[in-house]
Design an enzyme around this catalytic site. Structure first.
Site, short mmCIF file in Angstrom:
data_model
loop_
_atom_site.label_atom_id
_atom_site.label_comp_id
_atom_site.label_asym_id
_atom_site.label_seq_id
_atom_site.Cartn_x
_atom_site.Cartn_y
_atom_site.Cartn_z
N SER A 10 0.83 -1.20 0.00
CA SER A 10 0.00 0.00 0.00
C SER A 10 0.87 1.25 0.00
CB SER A 10 -0.88 -0.01 1.25
OG SER A 10 -1.44 1.27 1.46
N TYR B 222 -1.54 -1.25 10.68
CA TYR B 222 -1.74 -1.56 9.26
C TYR B 222 -0.56 -1.05 8.42
CZ TYR B 222 -3.66 -1.64 4.56
OH TYR B 222 -3.84 -1.87 3.22
N1 NAP Z 1 -8.96 -1.22 -0.71
C1 NAP Z 1 -7.96 -0.36 -0.58
O1 NAP Z 1 -8.16 0.86 -0.59
C2 NAP Z 1 -6.55 -0.90 -0.47
C3 NAP Z 1 -5.49 0.02 -0.56
C4 NAP Z 1 -4.19 -0.44 -0.46
C5 NAP Z 1 -3.95 -1.79 -0.26
N2 NAP Z 1 -5.00 -2.67 -0.17
C6 NAP Z 1 -4.67 -4.09 0.04
O2 NAP Z 1 -5.33 -4.87 -0.95
C7 NAP Z 1 -5.52 -6.19 -0.45
C8 NAP Z 1 -6.92 -6.66 -0.78
O3 NAP Z 1 -7.86 -5.83 -0.13
P1 NAP Z 1 -9.28 -5.44 -0.74
O4 NAP Z 1 -9.32 -3.96 -0.81
O5 NAP Z 1 -9.57 -6.25 -1.93
O6 NAP Z 1 -10.21 -5.82 0.50
P2 NAP Z 1 -11.40 -6.90 0.67
O7 NAP Z 1 -12.42 -6.71 -0.38
O8 NAP Z 1 -11.77 -6.80 2.10
O9 NAP Z 1 -10.69 -8.30 0.38
C9 NAP Z 1 -9.84 -8.93 1.31
C10 NAP Z 1 -9.76 -10.39 0.95
O10 NAP Z 1 -8.83 -11.03 1.86
C11 NAP Z 1 -9.45 -12.20 2.36
N3 NAP Z 1 -8.90 -12.52 3.67
C12 NAP Z 1 -8.89 -11.76 4.79
N4 NAP Z 1 -8.31 -12.44 5.80
C13 NAP Z 1 -7.94 -13.64 5.29
C14 NAP Z 1 -7.30 -14.78 5.84
N5 NAP Z 1 -6.91 -14.81 7.12
N6 NAP Z 1 -7.08 -15.85 5.04
C15 NAP Z 1 -7.47 -15.84 3.74
N7 NAP Z 1 -8.08 -14.78 3.17
C16 NAP Z 1 -8.30 -13.70 3.94
C17 NAP Z 1 -10.94 -11.88 2.39
O11 NAP Z 1 -11.76 -13.05 2.33
P3 NAP Z 1 -12.32 -13.88 3.57
O12 NAP Z 1 -12.72 -12.88 4.61
O13 NAP Z 1 -13.42 -14.67 2.96
O14 NAP Z 1 -11.18 -14.76 4.01
C18 NAP Z 1 -11.08 -11.12 1.08
O15 NAP Z 1 -11.22 -12.03 0.00
C19 NAP Z 1 -5.20 -6.13 1.05
O16 NAP Z 1 -3.91 -6.66 1.27
C20 NAP Z 1 -5.20 -4.63 1.35
O17 NAP Z 1 -4.36 -4.31 2.43
C21 NAP Z 1 -6.29 -2.26 -0.27
#
Ligand code: NAP
Length: 257
Positions: free
Chosen positions: A135, A148
């Site tokens: 990020s 985080y």
């Molecule tokens: N959205 C943003 O603005 C943003 C910005 C920068 C970086 N990111 C990064 O992008 C990545 C994806 O995030 P997203 O925005 O797509 O959020 P999201 O929609 O909440 O997706 C997160 C995914 O991770 C899975 N997950 C969480 N804990 C887990 C575990 N212990 N084991 C296996 N799967 C797990 C969740 O599924 P389950 O709960 O079903 O396991 C879900 O599929 C993250 O690493 C986040 O830090 C996001």
């Protein structure tokens, strides 16, 4: 697009039940590749093209099992996308330990377990590519969102060393430093409600836009840190050059009076 099913590369994506991971799974399929996708809770089995694995990235055995199942199904592994992650807001001193631990175990241990499980299979395929989803807050002075940010600092640092360690195996590593994306991430974020104050008003990307960047990183074997927008590069530069000013701003933004 790949001509035969047999020759299509195989990607393993963590955190693929929603958001960026789900969009990435769909993008790899669109590009003619095979996809094994892991999450804890699948909502549907609607997309038969995606090989859905149920597992938890915090569990090293589960990640080794996920890689074995991928090999059994597709015969090889070419790309590992360490994407699963969760957010948290709250003070370092007063947040419940369980929340801090959940972030570290998911965002740090989870990435380590994912890449450690995947590397032997990438080596067996003669090389491959790893994308670590980090990020733009990896270098943010981050009061009330420190756990985080620090977890992303860990994985971005890890990516740099991993890249050199894996050079001899012909495995390349992208450290994908992304800005805000329209997913369920904020809604699911852990933390005392009082601390989840106003979100920064930065333009958001779609998960599909980020997903295409993940596919591109694999196809082009981008062996470096990658940011997707000038805005995100500017934020990281600001974080690096003016940590006190940015930190004071974050303090106002995330703290509740
Ligand atoms: N959205 C943003 O603005 C943003 C910005 C920068 C970086 N990111 C990064 O992008 C990545 C994806 O995030 P997203 O925005 O797509 O959020 P999201 O929609 O909440 O997706 C997160 C995914 O991770 C899975 N997950 C969480 N804990 C887990 C575990 N212990 N084991 C296996 N799967 C797990 C969740 O599924 P389950 O709960 O079903 O396991 C879900 O599929 C993250 O690493 C986040 O830090 C996001």
């Amino acid at each position: 697009m790949h001509s035969t099913q047999e020759k299509a590369p195989v990607a393993l994506i963590t955190g693929a039940s929603s958001g960026i991971g789900l969009a990435a799974a769909q993008a790899f399929i669109r590009h003619g590749m095979h996809v094994a996708a892991l999450a804890r809770n699948w909502r549907s089995r609607d997309d038969p093209a995606i090989f859905q694995l149920t597992g938890d990235v915090r569990d090293a055995d589960a990640m080794r099992a996920a890689v074995s199942e991928t090999i059994q199904r597709f015969g090889r592994l070419d790309y590992v996308i360490a994407n699963a992650g969760i957010g948290q807001r709250g003070s370092i001193a007063d947040s419940p330990w369980e929340e801090i631990e959940a972030v570290m175990r998911t965002n740090i241990d989870g990435v380590l377990h994912t890449v450690r499980a995947g590397i032997p299979a990438l080596r067996a395929s003669g090389g491959g590519h790893i994308v670590i989803v980090s990020s733009i807050v990896y270098n943010l002075t981050a009061p009330y969102t420190a756990t985080y940010s620090a977890s992303k600092a860990f994985v971005s640092s890890l990516a740099q060393s991993l890249r050199l360690e894996l050079e001899q195996d012909k495995i390349t590593v992208t450290d994908l430093r992304i800005g805000r994306v329209a997913t369920e991430f904020n809604k699911k974020r852990l933390g005392a409600a009082g601390y989840a104050a106003k979100a920064p008003r930065l333009p958001v990307m779609t998960p599909e836009f980020v997903a295409e960047a993940i596919v591109r990183a694999c196809l082009k074997r981008q062996n470096r840190a990658v940011a997707l927008r000038w805005l995100d590069r500017a934020v990281m530069l600001g974080n690096a050059l003016m940590p006190r000013i940015i930190g004071r701003r974050a303090l106002k933004q995330y703290k509740v009076d």
